[in-house]
Design an enzyme around this catalytic site. Structure first.
Site, PDB file in Angstrom:
ATOM      1  N   LYS A   2      10.045  49.259   4.558  1.00 48.13           N
ATOM      2  CA  LYS A   2      11.163  48.838   5.319  1.00 48.13           C
ATOM      3  C   LYS A   2      12.099  47.429   4.049  1.00 48.13           C
ATOM      4  O   LYS A   2      11.018  46.272   4.265  1.00 48.13           O
ATOM      5  CB  LYS A   2      11.578  47.879   6.503  1.00 48.13           C
ATOM      6  CG  LYS A   2      12.999  47.682   7.032  1.00 48.13           C
ATOM      7  CD  LYS A   2      13.003  46.586   8.272  1.00 48.13           C
ATOM      8  CE  LYS A   2      13.152  45.008   7.843  1.00 48.13           C
ATOM      9  NZ  LYS A   2      14.493  44.925   6.760  1.00 48.13           N
ATOM     10  N   GLY A  42       6.696  37.508   3.895  1.00 51.93           N
ATOM     11  CA  GLY A  42       8.289  37.267   4.779  1.00 51.93           C
ATOM     12  C   GLY A  42       8.323  35.944   4.864  1.00 51.93           C
ATOM     13  O   GLY A  42       6.538  34.979   4.880  1.00 51.93           O
ATOM     14  N   SER A  43       8.544  35.323   6.539  1.00 50.41           N
ATOM     15  CA  SER A  43       8.778  33.669   6.682  1.00 50.41           C
ATOM     16  C   SER A  43       7.444  33.263   7.792  1.00 50.41           C
ATOM     17  O   SER A  43       7.126  34.564   8.469  1.00 50.41           O
ATOM     18  CB  SER A  43      10.147  33.008   7.394  1.00 50.41           C
ATOM     19  OG  SER A  43      10.228  33.891   8.493  1.00 50.41           O
ATOM     20  N   GLY A  76       6.299  35.626  10.952  1.00 48.53           N
ATOM     21  CA  GLY A  76       5.517  36.644  10.894  1.00 48.53           C
ATOM     22  C   GLY A  76       3.832  36.190  11.780  1.00 48.53           C
ATOM     23  O   GLY A  76       3.798  37.582  12.551  1.00 48.53           O
ATOM     24  N   GLU A 134       1.367  38.030   4.710  1.00 45.92           N
ATOM     25  CA  GLU A 134       1.945  37.341   3.292  1.00 45.92           C
ATOM     26  C   GLU A 134       3.069  36.279   3.597  1.00 45.92           C
ATOM     27  O   GLU A 134       4.052  36.516   3.258  1.00 45.92           O
ATOM     28  CB  GLU A 134       2.640  38.160   1.519  1.00 45.92           C
ATOM     29  CG  GLU A 134       0.994  38.939   1.422  1.00 45.92           C
ATOM     30  CD  GLU A 134       1.074  39.713   0.435  1.00 45.92           C
ATOM     31  OE1 GLU A 134       0.894  40.267   0.096  1.00 45.92           O
ATOM     32  OE2 GLU A 134       1.674  38.619  -0.233  1.00 45.92           O
ATOM     33  N   CYS A 145       7.585  31.981  -3.072  1.00 47.98           N
ATOM     34  CA  CYS A 145       6.636  31.826  -1.599  1.00 47.98           C
ATOM     35  C   CYS A 145       5.358  30.679  -2.246  1.00 47.98           C
ATOM     36  O   CYS A 145       4.920  30.028  -2.349  1.00 47.98           O
ATOM     37  CB  CYS A 145       5.033  32.557  -1.460  1.00 47.98           C
ATOM     38  SG  CYS A 145       5.911  34.263  -1.241  1.00 47.98           S
ATOM     39  N   GLU A 154       8.771  24.738   4.222  1.00 46.26           N
ATOM     40  CA  GLU A 154       8.949  25.502   3.515  1.00 46.26           C
ATOM     41  C   GLU A 154      10.335  24.862   3.251  1.00 46.26           C
ATOM     42  O   GLU A 154      11.137  25.439   4.080  1.00 46.26           O
ATOM     43  CB  GLU A 154       8.696  26.771   3.557  1.00 46.26           C
ATOM     44  CG  GLU A 154       8.807  27.488   1.649  1.00 46.26           C
ATOM     45  CD  GLU A 154       8.118  29.079   2.493  1.00 46.26           C
ATOM     46  OE1 GLU A 154       8.300  29.360   3.093  1.00 46.26           O
ATOM     47  OE2 GLU A 154       7.660  29.431   1.810  1.00 46.26           O
TER      48      GLU A 154
HETATM   49  P1  ADP Z   1      13.855  35.444   5.871  1.00 47.66           P
HETATM   50  O1  ADP Z   1      14.304  34.338   6.667  1.00 47.66           O
HETATM   51  O2  ADP Z   1      13.851  34.483   4.967  1.00 47.66           O
HETATM   52  O3  ADP Z   1      14.915  36.212   5.427  1.00 47.66           O
HETATM   53  P2  ADP Z   1      11.523  37.085   7.353  1.00 47.66           P
HETATM   54  O4  ADP Z   1      11.120  36.670   8.001  1.00 47.66           O
HETATM   55  O5  ADP Z   1      13.036  37.168   8.095  1.00 47.66           O
HETATM   56  O6  ADP Z   1      12.378  36.027   6.265  1.00 47.66           O
HETATM   57  O7  ADP Z   1      11.808  38.022   6.910  1.00 47.66           O
HETATM   58  C1  ADP Z   1      11.619  39.704   5.961  1.00 47.66           C
HETATM   59  C2  ADP Z   1      11.673  40.828   6.249  1.00 47.66           C
HETATM   60  O8  ADP Z   1      10.761  40.926   7.616  1.00 47.66           O
HETATM   61  C3  ADP Z   1      12.501  41.675   6.801  1.00 47.66           C
HETATM   62  O9  ADP Z   1      12.521  42.505   5.358  1.00 47.66           O
HETATM   63  C4  ADP Z   1      13.748  41.531   7.564  1.00 47.66           C
HETATM   64  O10 ADP Z   1      14.399  42.248   8.033  1.00 47.66           O
HETATM   65  C5  ADP Z   1      12.403  41.396   8.261  1.00 47.66           C
HETATM   66  N1  ADP Z   1      12.351  41.110   9.799  1.00 47.66           N
HETATM   67  C6  ADP Z   1      13.395  39.812  10.312  1.00 47.66           C
HETATM   68  N2  ADP Z   1      12.431  40.454  12.130  1.00 47.66           N
HETATM   69  C7  ADP Z   1      11.388  41.191  12.170  1.00 47.66           C
HETATM   70  C8  ADP Z   1      11.221  41.323  13.084  1.00 47.66           C
HETATM   71  N3  ADP Z   1      11.172  40.667  14.170  1.00 47.66           N
HETATM   72  N4  ADP Z   1       9.682  42.123  13.060  1.00 47.66           N
HETATM   73  C9  ADP Z   1       9.914  43.021  12.379  1.00 47.66           C
HETATM   74  N5  ADP Z   1      10.292  42.506  10.856  1.00 47.66           N
HETATM   75  C10 ADP Z   1      11.437  41.383  10.902  1.00 47.66           C
END
Ligand code: ADP
Length: 508
Positions: free
Chosen positions: A206, A258-259, A263, A280, A314, A411
C-alpha cells in the site's frame, strides 16, 4: 472493472508531453491520462470495488492532474486473496531459483530503462525534485539487483547430529508480506519488496495516498518482467486500507515505513494477530562536528542533509552539534552556503528545494519555525520563495538551539536546521543520544581514534563518519529506539522476510 495488466504502452520512445505545465515523458503522461490509476491485483488493473477515487494533486502547483483508485478493506481483501493464492500454488516460490533470479534481473533492467518515466511520476505526485527523482528509481533497481543474486544462495543447512538422526534447518518464505510506504521516497519500494520476493513471498503493497503513481507503474513492470500475477499486488487508499492490511489474517508479516505515531499504533494492532513488523520510523539525527573537522566538508554535508528533499527524509541530520570553539564560524559558513538556495517547482532545473507534500505539512513546518522563535532560538537565516501556488517552505537555520527545545526534540520533516553548541566530547555524545530517536548520526573529525569512539558511543542504526546519507543495497539499514526496529536491505533483511523450520528425522 478489471483489465489485463502487464501491458504498458512503451511506444513513442523519448517524446514529451506537458502535464500541469511540466514537460514529462509521453509514457508518463499516457499512464496518468489513461483513466483512474488502478490497483494492481492478481495481475489485473482494477478499479475500486466501491468505485472510490482520489484526486492526484501536484505539490508544486496545488493543481489536480489526475485521479487514483481509492480502495477500501474490500479491495485490500481481494489483493490478499490474490497474494495468498499465488503463494499457495507456488507459482513464484517453486520456480527454479535461477529462473527467479533471471526475472528479478529483468525487472531491474526494465526499471533502469524506464527510470525517467518513474522519475516524472515521483516529481508529479510527490514533488520530488525531477533531477533527483530518477535516482530513487535507480536505488530501487540496485536493491532488485542485489536481491536477484540471493534465490540460488538460500539453502537450508543439514548438520548431522549422530548416527540415528538427521536434522535439516529449512529457510522458508513466510507467506504474504504486507508493505506500507510513505510519500517521501515513493519510488524506493524495492528496498522492502525485493527481499520479500527474493525470499519467495507474495506481496501486498500500500503506497501512501499522496504518491501512488510510481509504485503502480513498477508493479506493472514486474508483470512484464515475468513476476507471476498475484505475487506483487498494489492497493491504494489511506490509513483505513493500511489498518485493514495490518489486521488481515491472510497477511503473515508486515513492513511499515512512516511516522512514529502510526508505527506505534500499527505495532499494537499487529500484535493482535501475532504478526512481526519491521518499523522504519522517523529521526532527529545528530551531526557532530569536532574542532579538528574539515570545516568545508562538514558544513556542506550538514546543510545538504537538511535541504535534501526539503527535509522530508527520515535520516535528515536536523540536529547539528558543533564544538563551541568553531561554533560561530560554522554557523556563518552554514548561512553563507545556503544564501542562494532556490526553492521552486520540482520540474524547474534551477530548483534546489522542491515543495512539501501537502498544505497540511507546510502548516506543520511553519508552526515549528514559529515555535523555534518563541522558544528562544536565534533564526540566523530564512531563505526566500519566489514562486507561488505550491507548498513551498524556505530553508531556515536556527542557532543557539538547546537540545531540550521542541525544535530539537520533534521530527519536523521540513527544511529546518538546528545548530547546538557543545563543549567536550562527552557532552557531544550525551546530547546526541538524548533523543527519543536513534535512526542515524554523522561525525566529522580528522581524529581516527575519536571517530571510532563516536561510532561506538552513538545510539543509532547507522553512523556516517566524515560523510552522510551514503547507502548501498548490500548494507543493512534500520533504527534504534523510536526510530523503529528490524533491518531492511543487505542479508539481514532476508532473515526478516523468511522463517526457519527445523525438520528432524530418525534413521531406522
Ligand atoms: P505521514 O503522517 O507522514 O503521512 P503516516 O505514518 O501516517 O505518515 O503514513 C505512512 C503510511 O502509513 C501511509 O501509506 C499511510 O496511508 C499509512 N497509514 C496511515 N495510518 C495507518 C494505520 N492506522 N494503519 C496502517 N497504515 C496507516
Amino acid at each position: 472493472m478489471t483489465t489485463q495488466a502487464g501491458v504498458i504502452d512503451h511506444s513513442s520512445g523519448d517524446s514529451t508531453t506537458i502535464v500541469d505545465g511540466a514537460t514529462v515523458a509521453d509514457e508518463a503522461a499516457r499512464f496518468i491520462s489513461a483513466g483512474v490509476v488502478p490497483h494492481v491485483i492478481g495481475g489485473e488493473r482494477r478499479e475500486s470495488i466501491a468505485g472510490g477515487q482520489r484526486e492526484l494533486v501536484n505539490p508544486s502547483t496545488g493543481n489536480t492532474f489526475g485521479a487514483v483508485a481509492d480502495g477500501t478493506a474490500e479491495d485490500l481483501d481481494a489483493a490478499v486473496q490474490a497474494a495468498r493464492q499465488a503463494y499457495d500454488d507456488g507459482r513464484w516460490r517453486h520456480l527454479a531459483p535461477r529462473e527467479q533470479e533471471a526475472r528479478l534481473h529483468r525487472l531491474a533492467d526494465l526499471l533502469e530503462q524506464h527510470k525517467e518515466v518513474t522519475g516524472d511520476l515521483d516529481a508529479l505526485d510527490a514533488g520530488i525534485l525531477r533531477r533527483y527523482a530518477s535516482y530513487i528509481s535507480q536505488y530501487s533497481a540496485n536493491a532488485l539487483r542485489y536481491y536477484a543474486g540471493w534465490p540460488t544462495k538460500m539453502v537450508g543447512q543439514i548438520p548431522p547430529v549422530g548416527p540415528d538422526y538427521v536434522v535439516q534447518e529449512r529457510v522458508e518464505p513466510i507467506g504474504v508480506m504486507g508493505v506500507i510506504k510513505p510519500w517521501n521516497g515513493p519510488g524506493a519500494i524495492f528496498a522492502q519488496v525485493a527481499p520479500a520476493l527474493a525470499a519467495g513471498n507474495s506481496v501486498v503493497l500500500k503506497p501512501a495516498e499522496h504518491s501512488p503513481l510510481s509504485a503502480t507503474y513498477m508493479a506493472l513492470l514486474a508483470l512484464e518482467a515475468g513476476i507471476p500475477p498475484g505475487v506483487f499486488n498494489v492497493v491504494h487508499g489511506d490509513g483505513v486500507v493500511g489498518s485493514a492490511l495490518v489486521a488481515h489474517r491472510g497477511v503473515n508479516r508486515l513492513s511499515f515505513t512512516g511516522s512514529v505515531g502510526t508505527g506505534r499504533a500499527l505495532a499494537a494492532a499487529a500484535a493482535q494477530t501475532f504478526k512481526k513488523v519491521n518499523l522504519e520510523l522517523g529521526g532527529k539525527s545528530p551531526v557532530l562536528v569536532f574542532p579538528d573537522a574539515d570545516l568545508e566538508t562538514a558544513v556542506a554535508a550538514a546543510t545538504t542533509t537538511v535541504w535534501n528533499n526539503s527535509g522530508q527524509v527520515c535520516t535528515a541530520g536536523t540536529r547539528t552539534l558543533v564544538h563551541r570553539s568553531i561554533y560561530d564560524e560554522f554557523v556563518d559558513e552554514a548561512v553563507r552556503v545556503s544564501q542562494d538556495l532556490t526553492v521552486g517547482n520540482a520540474f524547474d532545473p534551477a530548483s534546489q528545494l522542491g515543495p512539501l507534500i501537502t498544505p497540511a505539512q507546510l502548516a506543520k513546518v511553519r508552526s515549528y519555525v514559529e515555535l523555534g522563535k518563541s522558544e528562544g532560538a536565534t533564526m540566523r537565516f530564512e531563505g526566500s520563495v519566489s514562486c507561488s501556488g505550491g507548498n513551498y517552505q524556505a530553508p531556515v537555520i536556527f542557532a543557539d538551539v538547546r537540545n531540550d527545545m521542541t525544535i530539537a526534540r520533534e521530527e519536523i520533516f521540513g527544511p529546518v536546521m538546528s545548530i547546538i553548541p557543545f563543549d567536550d566530547e562527552a557532552e557531544a555524545y550525551r546530547l546526541a543520544n538524548d533523543s527519543e530517536f536513534g535512526l542515524a548520526a554523522g561525525v566529522f573529525t580528522t581524529d581516527i581514534a575519536r571517530a571510532n569512539r563516536a561510532a561506538a558511543a552513538l545510539d543509532a542504526g547507522t553512523v556516517w563518519l566524515n560523510c552522510y546519507q551514503v547507502t548501498d543495497a548490500a548494507v543493512s539499514y534500520g533504527g534504534a529506539k523510536a526510530s523503529g526496529y528490524g533491518r531492511s536491505l543487505g542479508a539481514p533483511a532476508l532473515e526478516e522476510y523468511t522463517r526457519r523450520k527445523a525438520v528432524w528425522s530418525r534413521n531406522y
